[in-house]
Write a protein that holds these residues in place. Structure first.
Motif, short mmCIF file in Angstrom:
data_model
loop_
_atom_site.label_atom_id
_atom_site.label_comp_id
_atom_site.label_asym_id
_atom_site.label_seq_id
_atom_site.Cartn_x
_atom_site.Cartn_y
_atom_site.Cartn_z
N LEU A 22 69.10 -37.75 -8.25
CA LEU A 22 68.08 -37.17 -8.46
C LEU A 22 67.08 -38.37 -8.23
CD1 LEU A 22 66.13 -35.46 -9.49
CD2 LEU A 22 67.16 -35.87 -11.89
N PHE A 23 67.47 -39.50 -8.51
CA PHE A 23 66.65 -40.66 -8.47
C PHE A 23 66.25 -40.99 -6.71
CE2 PHE A 23 67.05 -45.71 -8.34
CZ PHE A 23 65.64 -45.75 -8.26
N GLY A 24 67.13 -41.17 -6.05
CA GLY A 24 66.80 -41.28 -4.86
C GLY A 24 66.05 -40.25 -3.98
N TYR A 25 66.25 -38.80 -4.50
CA TYR A 25 65.66 -37.61 -3.75
C TYR A 25 64.09 -37.89 -4.24
CZ TYR A 25 64.24 -33.10 -2.59
OH TYR A 25 63.53 -31.99 -2.25
N ASP A 26 63.90 -38.35 -5.68
CA ASP A 26 62.48 -38.23 -5.89
C ASP A 26 61.76 -39.48 -5.55
OD1 ASP A 26 61.00 -36.67 -7.45
OD2 ASP A 26 60.71 -38.35 -9.07
N GLN A 27 62.65 -40.38 -5.06
CA GLN A 27 61.95 -41.67 -4.22
C GLN A 27 61.59 -41.54 -2.83
OE1 GLN A 27 64.99 -45.06 -3.57
NE2 GLN A 27 63.67 -46.42 -4.46
N GLY A 28 62.30 -40.54 -2.21
CA GLY A 28 61.90 -40.38 -0.93
C GLY A 28 61.08 -39.08 -0.68
N VAL A 29 60.96 -38.15 -1.64
CA VAL A 29 60.33 -36.89 -1.43
C VAL A 29 58.86 -37.08 -0.83
CG1 VAL A 29 59.55 -36.19 -3.73
CG2 VAL A 29 60.23 -34.52 -2.12
N MET A 30 58.00 -37.96 -1.54
CA MET A 30 56.75 -38.19 -1.40
C MET A 30 56.40 -38.61 0.14
SD MET A 30 55.21 -36.60 -3.77
CE MET A 30 53.43 -37.35 -3.21
N SER A 31 57.54 -39.28 1.01
CA SER A 31 57.09 -39.96 2.11
C SER A 31 56.74 -38.90 3.01
CB SER A 31 58.28 -40.54 2.44
OG SER A 31 59.44 -39.86 2.90
N GLY A 32 57.35 -37.73 2.92
CA GLY A 32 56.84 -36.88 4.37
C GLY A 32 55.90 -35.65 3.70
N ILE A 33 55.44 -35.98 2.36
CA ILE A 33 54.42 -35.06 2.00
C ILE A 33 52.96 -35.65 1.77
CG2 ILE A 33 53.82 -33.78 -0.37
CD1 ILE A 33 56.73 -33.36 -0.82
N ILE A 34 52.99 -36.93 1.55
CA ILE A 34 51.69 -37.61 1.23
C ILE A 34 50.80 -37.24 2.44
CG2 ILE A 34 52.40 -39.91 1.94
CD1 ILE A 34 50.30 -38.84 -1.41
N THR A 35 51.15 -37.35 3.50
CA THR A 35 50.14 -37.35 4.62
C THR A 35 50.01 -35.95 5.14
OG1 THR A 35 51.75 -38.32 6.21
CG2 THR A 35 50.34 -39.74 5.13
N ALA A 36 50.90 -35.04 4.89
CA ALA A 36 50.99 -33.69 5.08
C ALA A 36 49.39 -33.11 5.20
CB ALA A 36 51.86 -32.74 4.74
N ASN A 82 66.85 -42.38 -17.30
CA ASN A 82 68.19 -42.22 -16.94
C ASN A 82 68.74 -43.32 -16.29
OD1 ASN A 82 68.66 -39.60 -17.40
ND2 ASN A 82 68.01 -38.41 -15.76
N THR A 83 67.82 -43.96 -15.34
CA THR A 83 68.14 -45.23 -14.70
C THR A 83 68.44 -46.48 -15.62
OG1 THR A 83 65.86 -45.91 -14.08
CG2 THR A 83 66.94 -44.64 -12.51
N SER A 84 67.86 -46.47 -16.76
CA SER A 84 68.22 -47.38 -17.76
C SER A 84 69.45 -47.39 -18.37
CB SER A 84 67.10 -47.57 -18.76
OG SER A 84 65.98 -47.78 -18.23
N THR A 85 69.78 -46.11 -18.39
CA THR A 85 71.11 -45.75 -19.36
C THR A 85 72.24 -45.29 -18.43
OG1 THR A 85 69.41 -44.49 -20.97
CG2 THR A 85 71.77 -43.77 -21.17
N ILE A 86 72.20 -44.83 -17.30
CA ILE A 86 73.24 -44.50 -16.75
C ILE A 86 74.37 -45.47 -16.22
CG2 ILE A 86 74.15 -43.23 -14.37
CD1 ILE A 86 71.97 -41.04 -14.56
N PRO A 87 73.93 -46.59 -15.65
CA PRO A 87 74.69 -47.83 -15.29
C PRO A 87 75.52 -48.38 -16.49
CG PRO A 87 72.62 -48.07 -14.09
CD PRO A 87 72.65 -46.86 -15.22
N THR A 88 74.77 -48.36 -17.75
CA THR A 88 75.46 -48.89 -18.81
C THR A 88 76.60 -47.72 -19.32
OG1 THR A 88 73.32 -50.10 -19.73
CG2 THR A 88 75.10 -49.54 -21.34
N TYR A 89 76.09 -46.60 -19.14
CA TYR A 89 77.25 -45.54 -19.63
C TYR A 89 78.58 -45.62 -18.83
CZ TYR A 89 79.17 -40.81 -20.39
OH TYR A 89 79.88 -39.63 -20.66
#
Length: 535
Positions: free
Chosen positions: A27-41, A130-137
């Protein structure tokens, strides 16, 4: 009979824990990349008119997400020890879903940009949690032998999430106007539901439970994750080792104060926090998000390709990214953390040199060489710097400060992530190929820092890593050298080594074995009078 969670025990339960944790990073990776193809559409710019042909506003709308992530990481820094790993992950997933709903319901004529920005911030808060917690968990639920692999898989699937986002963006660009940007953003709700619903039935971290004096629950989780009876000797030994580090810290049953992050001595809390935070700092200022977020834009503006071809090349680049992200899974416990850090830095530096050198002439044919440099950069990054900064802080910090120190590392990530994402479009517009020269120089500066300061942690238990820093401090040698010279220990030998390095006082992490045996003996005598095993 071993305890069960979600009807599972042993390896299947560990796999379920890893699956849900990995989905959080997908989910982190998806949200990181999703704007790349949208922001200039064009259809997106028609709704959010302020973003049209405005690189500063495009950078702001994309980067404001990182501010939300920073707030989420700060929340875990302040409340993570109280909330626990499991509840934090459920909360993070739910907040992300709410943020997505706010974004996709933006409508033209009803201050859509303000609503969209609020949604981006809210989604970011959930992701920061999530990114602060998941690696520790994941680290606290894993065995020593596969901890590095599992957290590297988490880091690696960031690339797969970004890959999915890029190609969904591309496919949606051929649909009706609303589909072009609403569907790609809404699709991530699926991943958020997996995290929220999955964590309802999965166990809490055994180390967190024991820290909060919930001993029966803690040993049940230890037994369940290992597929053993609660009374089994290995279950009780693992519990005893964890309890040794908790008792000596003096903070059992309550949160760790912030001042503990700034102590040194035998446990080197401050140094270890800075090692983890510096890895996240270097990941961001090395230029990764200048490539990931803006790859299509880089191709359009720096290399001069059409928007459609730029989107296709961006998707191909993400395929390369995902393929190379998997390589760390197979070599992390063989090559080690230090070697991968160093190899990745050299690869990123040389790639950026190739990019800026090929952009200097300003010709189309030379610019194709720059495209190769962007591909080799993302390959180097995916195999090394993508997963390692999520693994290293989770394992290098001791149990006493792990949650807070890992949150500091994540705060560092999002703060500099925001900075790089915000300034990249402006740098490309203002200094062109100088942007890539800047990142090449920055990467070159990482090499001596890693070589002289980063100790190796491969195949070490979390408690064994404490001894590396004790050895370096008491023997007045570098911690890199201490890690190289210290042999690998069994669980029993860890306690013996604690005495050798003179752990004593409130700053120790492991109680001397004589103390532990007396404590266990007293507990067993008490248990025998009450007809059961107690802690």
């Amino acid at each position: 009979m071993p305890p069960k969670f979600m009807g599972l025990t042993g390896r299947p339960l560990s796999l379920a824990v890893s699956t849900v944790a990995t989905t959080g990073f997908l989910l982190f990776g998806y949200d990181q990349g999703v704007m790349s193809g949208i922001i200039t559409a064009p259809v997106f710019n028609d709704v959010f008119t302020a973003t049209k042909n405005n690189s500063t506003m495009q950078g702001f709308v994309t980067a404001i997400y990182e501010i939300g992530c920073l707030f989420g990481a700060i929340f875990i820094l302040t409340c993570g020890d109280w909330l626990g790993r499991r509840k934090a992950m459920i909360m993070g997933g739910a907040i992300m879903i709410i943020g997505v709903i706010i974004q996709v319901t933006s409508e033209a004529g009803h201050t859509p940009l303000a609503q969209f920005i609020i949604g981006r911030i809210v989604t970011g808060v959930g992701n920061g949690i999530n990114t602060s917690t998941i690696p520790t968990y994941q680290a606290e639920c894993s065995r020593t032998t596969n901890r590095g692999l599992l957290i590297c898989i988490e880091g690696g699937v960031i690339a797969f999430g970004t890959l999915i986002a890029y190609w969904i963006d591309f496919g949606a660009s051929y649909g009706p106007p609303d589909l072009t940007w609403r569907f790609p953003i809404a699709f991530q709700i699926i991943f958020g539901l997996v995290v929220c619903i999955g964590m309802i039935w999965l166990p809490e971290s055994p180390r967190w439970l024991l820290t909060r004096e919930r001993y029966e629950e803690g040993e049940n989780v230890i037994a369940a994750l290992r597929g053993l009876e609660v009374q089994d000797e290995e279950t009780q030994l693992q519990k005893a080792i964890i309890m040794d580090s908790i008792r000596a810290s003096g903070y059992a049953g309550k949160g760790t104060p912030f001042k503990a992050l700034f102590t040194n001595g035998k446990t080197q809390h401050f140094r270890r926090m800075m090692l983890g935070a510096s890895s996240q700092f270097m990941q961001q200022v090395g230029g990764c998000n200048a490539v990931i977020y803006y790859f299509p834009i880089l191709f359009e503006q720096s290399i001069g390709q059409t928007r459609n071809l730029s989107l296709i090349l961006g998707g191909v680049n993400m395929v390369v990214y995902a393929i190379f992200a998997t390589t760390s899974w197979f070599i992390i416990e063989r090559a080690g953390r230090r070697n991968l850090f160093l190899w990745g830095t050299v690869g990123q530096c040389l790639s950026m040199v190739l990019v800026f050198a090929c952009l200097i002439p300003g010709t189309t044919s030379a610019a194709k060489g720059a495209a190769v440099g962007l591909f080799t950069y993302i390959a180097s990054f995916g195999a090394t710097w993508l997963p390692l900064p999520w693994l290293y802080p989770a394992e290098v910090n001791p149990i006493k400060t792990r949650a807070k120190a890992n949150a500091v590392s994540t705060c560092t990530n999002w703060l500099f992530n925001f900075l790089i994402v915000m300034i990249t479009p402006i740098m490309i517009s203002s200094i062109g190929w100088g942007t890539y020269l800047f990142f090449a120089i920055v990467n070159a500066c990482f090499i001596p820092v890693i070589y002289f300061l980063y100790p190796e942690t491969k195949q070490r238990s979390l408690e064994e890593i404490d001894l590396i820093f004790a050895k370096g401090y008491t023997q007045k040698i570098s911690y890199v050298r201490a890690a190289k010279e210290m042999p690998f220990f069994t669980d029993e030998e860890i306690e013996e080594e604690a005495t050798k390095y003179g752990f004593a006082g409130s700053d120790e992490e492991i109680v001397m074995p004589e103390k532990r045996r007396r404590s266990v003996k007293n507990e067993e005598e008490l248990a025998s009078t009450q007809g059961g095993l107690m802690e």
